[in-house]
Write a protein that holds these residues in place. Structure first.
Motif, PDB file in Angstrom:
ATOM      1  N   GLY A 127      -2.489  13.572  30.647  1.00 48.75           N
ATOM      2  CA  GLY A 127      -2.595  14.543  31.694  1.00 48.75           C
ATOM      3  C   GLY A 127      -3.199  14.159  33.027  1.00 48.75           C
ATOM      4  N   ASP A 128      -2.701  13.185  33.633  1.00 47.45           N
ATOM      5  CA  ASP A 128      -3.039  12.852  35.017  1.00 47.45           C
ATOM      6  C   ASP A 128      -2.152  12.231  35.703  1.00 47.45           C
ATOM      7  N   ASP A 141      -4.666  18.879  30.850  1.00 50.30           N
ATOM      8  CA  ASP A 141      -5.168  18.377  32.129  1.00 50.30           C
ATOM      9  C   ASP A 141      -6.195  17.599  32.259  1.00 50.30           C
ATOM     10  N   ARG A 201       3.659  18.209  35.355  1.00 51.87           N
ATOM     11  CA  ARG A 201       2.759  18.695  34.671  1.00 51.87           C
ATOM     12  C   ARG A 201       2.752  20.279  34.704  1.00 51.87           C
ATOM     13  N   VAL A 243      -0.521  24.833  36.126  1.00 50.53           N
ATOM     14  CA  VAL A 243      -1.438  23.982  37.020  1.00 50.53           C
ATOM     15  C   VAL A 243      -1.220  24.326  38.311  1.00 50.53           C
ATOM     16  N   THR A 297      -7.373  19.887  39.810  1.00 53.12           N
ATOM     17  CA  THR A 297      -8.072  20.391  38.445  1.00 53.12           C
ATOM     18  C   THR A 297      -8.145  21.733  37.926  1.00 53.12           C
ATOM     19  N   SER A 343      -5.865  24.830  29.410  1.00 59.11           N
ATOM     20  CA  SER A 343      -4.980  23.640  28.807  1.00 59.11           C
ATOM     21  C   SER A 343      -4.526  24.500  27.764  1.00 59.11           C
TER      22      SER A 343
END
Length: 472
Positions: free
Chosen positions: A216-217, A241, A273, A285, A296, A300
């Motif tokens: 998740g990046d 995330d 994402r 997100v 950020t 989740s």
């Protein structure tokens, strides 16, 4: 030096003229003959191996000669001292006046004892492991050995044992992710080992139903984009995330796979994402309009119960997201146990999923309201630094904005002490083992270089690509 020698007699010699080694040796035997009696006659002592070879090193300069002399002795201390003192009675070497002076008598055994003590200290500190494993550590090591035995290779890449014959595969980032899924009974995962997707994986995706399960990046997003360009992706799932697949517990892994989304339903622009989160009906997100990457967020997917064996088949509006979970089973396609991603019989596979339609509508609305401004891409930075042969290294943040720019030879200290650490490094040079190690220590996820180095051990957390791979 004789191995049986106990002492070494060291002496210096000087002569008022030019003499050679043979002159010195001849003078020693000639002028000491009969001086100490028959028991300490130098010739007899050499024949009986009580005195070793006379080693002389002598040089001449400006009409004078000078040098060093060494004699090995197996006599006792007193006899050795008497023999050494007799050498100082020499007054001539050949036709020249000469002086011999004893500088030292070395105890060879003492030198050996010091060497033994020093080596023993090294062995004591290096060869004995005083660490006592706890019961938990013993169990974990045994379990890890079982997982390693289960892991196989697919064309040199880490893979589960069912990749070769399963109708569906899960593509993950590396070996650690494959091991994590094996631990939870998922045996059809294969790792791409970086953003440079191998041709064998690209070909395999044309033949199987493929679920890309990524971190998740931003690194996970980059791998998905390349995988989609060279292969055929059917479904997409992300770890929560900011988390990696290898760090997830069993419940989080199963929940993430349940929340997979058909890749065809995702928009070409923006954050994958964010689109997957929207398709699952979870809190979206937030997206940074400068880079189209999510910021950020602590939200989740809520993990299911710890025991996934109790999970029943869940069928929503999107039949492609049907999930069947068993305690130890493969994640595949069809009616086999442990399948994640198979469609229910009787459903229309061509019918658009309600969640997919909702996700597309939400993404279109966001695109109309906030058009994304044009920014420099990673390819742009690569052209400016590497293709232009700038001799520089550029440090970038998560938004692909320059953080610092230095000469190539200063990149090691710059990356090591940068605050905060950069997300990516573009360097007009080689991605050496030292640079990769520093990047791993600082949490730098990506390096783009003119060439890749030879790695003894390459950290799995750092992805290295060359400019040739990135820029057409």
């Amino acid at each position: 030096m004789d191995d049986t020698a106990k002492y070494l007699i060291h002496a210096s010699i000087s002569a008022d003229g030019v003499v050679e080694r043979s002159d010195v040796v001849g003078a020693i035997f000639g002028q000491t003959e009969g001086l100490l009696g028959d028991d300490l006659d130098l010739r007899d002592l050499q024949q009986s191996s009580k005195v070793g070879r006379i080693d002389v090193q002598i040089d001449s300069e400006n009409g004078h000669s000078f040098g060093q002399m060494t004699i090995a002795s197996s006599l006792d201390k007193a006899e050795t001292a008497v023999l050494a003192a007799s050498l100082e009675t020499l007054t001539r070497v050949g036709p020249c006046q000469a002086v011999i002076e004893i500088t030292n008598i070395e105890d060879v055994r003492e030198a050996k004892r010091r060497m033994v003590v020093d080596r023993a200290k090294e062995l004591l500190s290096e060869s004995f492991d005083d660490t006592v494993m706890t019961s938990t550590e013993i169990l974990e090591e045994v379990k890890e050995s079982i997982r390693v035995e289960d892991i196989t290779e697919f064309h040199g890449l880490p893979a589960g044992p069912r990749v070769a014959d399963s109708d569906a595969i899960i593509v993950v980032e590396g070996r650690a992710d494959v091991l994590t899924l094996l631990q939870y009974g998922i045996k059809n995962a294969v790792g791409v080992e970086g953003t440079n997707v191998p041709e064998d994986i690209a070909d395999l995706t044309q033949e199987r139903t493929v679920t890309a399960f990524l971190d998740g990046d931003r690194g996970g997003e980059l791998i998905l984009r390349e995988l989609a360009q060279v292969g055929d992706v059917d479904y997409v799932a992300f770890a929560p995330d900011g988390q990696s697949v290898e760090d997830l517990d069993r419940g989080a892994v199963i929940q993430s796979l349940r929340d997979k989304v058909a890749f065809a339903s995702l928009p070409n622009e923006g954050s994958f994402r964010a689109a997957v989160a929207a398709a699952n009906g979870t809190q979206e997100v937030p997206t940074d309009p400068r880079t189209e990457s999510p910021t950020t967020d602590d939200t989740s997917p809520t993990p299911p119960a710890d025991d996934p064996s109790d999970a029943a088949t869940e069928t929503g509006a999107d039949t492609s997201n049907t999930v069947t979970v068993e305690p130890i089973a493969d994640v595949g396609v069809g009616a086999e146990a442990g399948t994640v991603g198979a469609a229910d019989e009787g459903s229309d596979p061509d019918a658009p999923a309600a969640a997919d339609v909702l996700a597309a509508a939400e993404v279109e609305t966001v695109a109309e309201a906030d058009p994304v401004p044009e920014t420099r891409s990673l390819s742009d930075h690569t052209r400016e630094i590497i293709d232009a042969e700038s001799g520089l290294a550029r440090l970038l943040d998560a938004n692909l904005e320059p953080v610092d720019e230095v000469a190539v030879e200063k990149v090691y200290d710059t990356v090591e002490y940068a605050d905060p650490a950069p997300e990516l490094v573009v360097i007009d040079g080689e991605a050496s083992q030292k640079l990769v190690d520093i990047a791993a220590q600082r949490g730098v996820g990506n390096i783009v270089a003119r060439s890749a180095g030879e790695y003894v051990k390459k950290p799995v957390s750092v992805r290295v690509r060359t400019a040739e791979q990135l820029v057409d």
